[in-house]
Design a protein around this motif. Structure first.
Motif, PDB file in Angstrom:
ATOM      1  N   GLU A 164       1.070  -1.200   0.128  1.00 28.53           N
ATOM      2  CA  GLU A 164      -0.089   0.290  -0.147  1.00 28.53           C
ATOM      3  C   GLU A 164       0.964   1.578  -0.024  1.00 28.53           C
ATOM      4  OE1 GLU A 164      -3.737   0.199   2.695  1.00 28.53           O
ATOM      5  OE2 GLU A 164      -2.294   2.368   3.454  1.00 28.53           O
ATOM      6  N   TYR A 165       0.475   1.912  -0.937  1.00 29.68           N
ATOM      7  CA  TYR A 165       1.594   3.807  -0.859  1.00 29.68           C
ATOM      8  C   TYR A 165       0.899   4.379  -0.836  1.00 29.68           C
ATOM      9  CZ  TYR A 165       4.621   7.312  -2.801  1.00 29.68           C
ATOM     10  OH  TYR A 165       4.889   8.386  -3.218  1.00 29.68           O
ATOM     11  N   ASN A 166       1.100   5.457   0.181  1.00 35.14           N
ATOM     12  CA  ASN A 166       0.380   6.623   0.374  1.00 35.14           C
ATOM     13  C   ASN A 166       1.032   8.026  -0.096  1.00 35.14           C
ATOM     14  OD1 ASN A 166      -0.721   8.967   1.515  1.00 35.14           O
ATOM     15  ND2 ASN A 166      -1.926   7.258   3.401  1.00 35.14           N
ATOM     16  N   ASP A 167       0.662   8.699  -1.279  1.00 35.70           N
ATOM     17  CA  ASP A 167       1.140   9.207  -1.976  1.00 35.70           C
ATOM     18  C   ASP A 167       0.876  10.481  -0.783  1.00 35.70           C
ATOM     19  OD1 ASP A 167       2.019  10.616  -3.993  1.00 35.70           O
ATOM     20  OD2 ASP A 167       0.171  12.126  -4.092  1.00 35.70           O
ATOM     21  N   TYR A 168      -0.271  11.015   0.390  1.00 31.31           N
ATOM     22  CA  TYR A 168       0.067  12.333   0.894  1.00 31.31           C
ATOM     23  C   TYR A 168       1.006  12.014   1.482  1.00 31.31           C
ATOM     24  CZ  TYR A 168      -1.387  15.603   4.002  1.00 31.31           C
ATOM     25  OH  TYR A 168      -1.477  16.903   4.670  1.00 31.31           O
ATOM     26  N   ARG A 169       1.224  10.993   2.891  1.00 29.92           N
ATOM     27  CA  ARG A 169       2.138  11.188   3.524  1.00 29.92           C
ATOM     28  C   ARG A 169       3.513   9.951   3.231  1.00 29.92           C
ATOM     29  NH1 ARG A 169       0.077  11.644   8.445  1.00 29.92           N
ATOM     30  NH2 ARG A 169      -2.461  10.745   7.897  1.00 29.92           N
ATOM     31  N   LYS A 170       4.114   9.847   1.222  1.00 33.80           N
ATOM     32  CA  LYS A 170       4.726   8.916   0.953  1.00 33.80           C
ATOM     33  C   LYS A 170       5.296   7.800   1.140  1.00 33.80           C
ATOM     34  CE  LYS A 170       5.316  12.785  -1.622  1.00 33.80           C
ATOM     35  NZ  LYS A 170       4.479  12.574  -3.050  1.00 33.80           N
ATOM     36  N   LYS A 171       4.433   7.379   1.734  1.00 37.62           N
ATOM     37  CA  LYS A 171       5.121   5.439   2.610  1.00 37.62           C
ATOM     38  C   LYS A 171       4.120   4.834   1.897  1.00 37.62           C
ATOM     39  CE  LYS A 171       4.572   7.623   7.823  1.00 37.62           C
ATOM     40  NZ  LYS A 171       3.996   8.034   8.591  1.00 37.62           N
ATOM     41  N   LEU A 172       5.247   3.679   2.117  1.00 36.97           N
ATOM     42  CA  LEU A 172       4.855   2.339   1.651  1.00 36.97           C
ATOM     43  C   LEU A 172       4.862   1.701   2.745  1.00 36.97           C
ATOM     44  CD1 LEU A 172       4.737   0.373  -0.944  1.00 36.97           C
ATOM     45  CD2 LEU A 172       6.862   0.592  -0.760  1.00 36.97           C
ATOM     46  N   LEU A 173       3.334   0.562   2.580  1.00 38.04           N
ATOM     47  CA  LEU A 173       3.532  -0.062   3.910  1.00 38.04           C
ATOM     48  C   LEU A 173       3.016  -1.650   3.130  1.00 38.04           C
ATOM     49  CD1 LEU A 173       2.346  -1.304   6.888  1.00 38.04           C
ATOM     50  CD2 LEU A 173       0.424  -1.216   5.552  1.00 38.04           C
ATOM     51  N   THR A 174       3.951  -2.774   3.456  1.00 39.83           N
ATOM     52  CA  THR A 174       3.956  -4.137   3.474  1.00 39.83           C
ATOM     53  C   THR A 174       3.140  -4.643   4.578  1.00 39.83           C
ATOM     54  OG1 THR A 174       6.619  -4.603   3.857  1.00 39.83           O
ATOM     55  CG2 THR A 174       6.435  -3.906   2.045  1.00 39.83           C
ATOM     56  N   ASP A 175       2.891  -5.986   4.297  1.00 40.34           N
ATOM     57  CA  ASP A 175       1.931  -6.474   4.663  1.00 40.34           C
ATOM     58  C   ASP A 175       2.072  -8.115   4.199  1.00 40.34           C
ATOM     59  OD1 ASP A 175       0.631  -7.446   7.433  1.00 40.34           O
ATOM     60  OD2 ASP A 175      -0.892  -7.199   6.258  1.00 40.34           O
ATOM     61  N   LEU A 176       2.626  -8.862   5.708  1.00 44.92           N
ATOM     62  CA  LEU A 176       2.458 -10.663   4.698  1.00 44.92           C
ATOM     63  C   LEU A 176       1.486 -11.648   5.615  1.00 44.92           C
ATOM     64  CD1 LEU A 176       6.135 -11.022   3.683  1.00 44.92           C
ATOM     65  CD2 LEU A 176       3.734 -10.892   2.017  1.00 44.92           C
ATOM     66  N   LEU A 177       0.266 -11.687   5.900  1.00 42.21           N
ATOM     67  CA  LEU A 177       0.013 -13.061   6.459  1.00 42.21           C
ATOM     68  C   LEU A 177       0.409 -13.859   6.363  1.00 42.21           C
ATOM     69  CD1 LEU A 177      -1.490 -12.720   9.381  1.00 42.21           C
ATOM     70  CD2 LEU A 177      -3.109 -12.503   7.604  1.00 42.21           C
ATOM     71  N   VAL A 178       0.730 -15.466   6.893  1.00 41.05           N
ATOM     72  CA  VAL A 178      -0.010 -16.622   7.118  1.00 41.05           C
ATOM     73  C   VAL A 178      -1.531 -17.152   7.724  1.00 41.05           C
ATOM     74  CG1 VAL A 178       0.201 -18.741   6.827  1.00 41.05           C
ATOM     75  CG2 VAL A 178       2.025 -17.133   5.380  1.00 41.05           C
ATOM     76  N   SER A 179      -2.787 -17.013   7.534  1.00 41.42           N
ATOM     77  CA  SER A 179      -3.461 -18.095   8.532  1.00 41.42           C
ATOM     78  C   SER A 179      -3.512 -19.564   8.402  1.00 41.42           C
ATOM     79  CB  SER A 179      -4.427 -16.861   8.551  1.00 41.42           C
ATOM     80  OG  SER A 179      -5.609 -16.862   9.401  1.00 41.42           O
TER      81      SER A 179
END
Length: 198
Positions: A164-179
């Motif tokens: 997920e990239y937030n252009d306003y805050r200039k941040k990239l979120l990465t998330d991995l999940l195994v359930s």
């Protein structure tokens, strides 16, 4: 009521009208909404919704206008491809210690693709802006792009990855999940997330 006109284009028409009034006990003021909408079922699996509402909201002891117009279109173009578009324009509140009346736009788009039963890819784009009503100055403008991939290995185990990239805050979120669902009501999850700044 629902109407089924004898038309090749409009398969179903469903008008809606509703209203409410809520008492805000802290400010001893009322906020209200009146909404007029129509849902249309079009050829295939395509839906279209048109809404208009006149509304007010109480925030920090003040009454603000939140009247808006909204258009929603969605369709399963095939069993594997789904598209969604939502557009909204109207009055908004700048939620802050010193709130003020504003107006702006919100646009949301979703593309969901299921190449086969166990794999789903979803791309979501959200855009929003806000302008001050007093002078028309832009308060903010932001775009968020979210990319999600889910793999359901079997009824017990699934994997999910999110960028997920937030252009306003200039941040990239990465998330991995195994359930893993061991038995109904008992789930074991293992996840990892990172946040990257420009």
């Amino acid at each position: 009521p629902k109407f089924y006109p004898k038309s090749a284009f409009f398969r179903k028409v469903k008008p809606r009208l509703w209203t409410y009034v809520i008492r805000d006990h802290e400010s001893r003021m009322n906020e209200a909404m009146g909404k007029l909408a129509v849902d249309l079922l079009l050829p295939g699996n395509t839906g279209l919704t048109l809404e208009a509402w006149k509304a007010s909201e109480i925030f920090l002891g003040r009454r603000f206008d939140i009247s808006q117009y909204r258009l929603i279109a969605n369709s399963w173009l095939s069993k594997k491809l789904y598209l969604y578009l939502g557009l909204r324009r109207g009055s908004q509140i700048r939620y802050a210690q010193e709130p003020f009346q504003g107006y702006g736009n919100t646009i949301a788009g979703i593309c969901r693709y299921l190449p086969y039963d166990k794999l789903e890819w979803e791309l979501r784009l959200t855009y929003a802006d806000l302008f001050a009503r007093a002078d028309g100055a832009r308060v903010y403008e932001y775009t968020i792009l979210r990319n999600k991939l889910t793999y359901q290995a079997n009824k017990y185990l699934f994997f999910r990855g999110v960028l997920e990239y937030n252009d306003y805050r200039k941040k990239l979120l990465t998330d991995l999940l195994v359930s893993f669902t061991y038995i109904p009501g008992t789930v074991i999850q293992l996840g990892y997330g990172s946040l990257y700044e420009k």
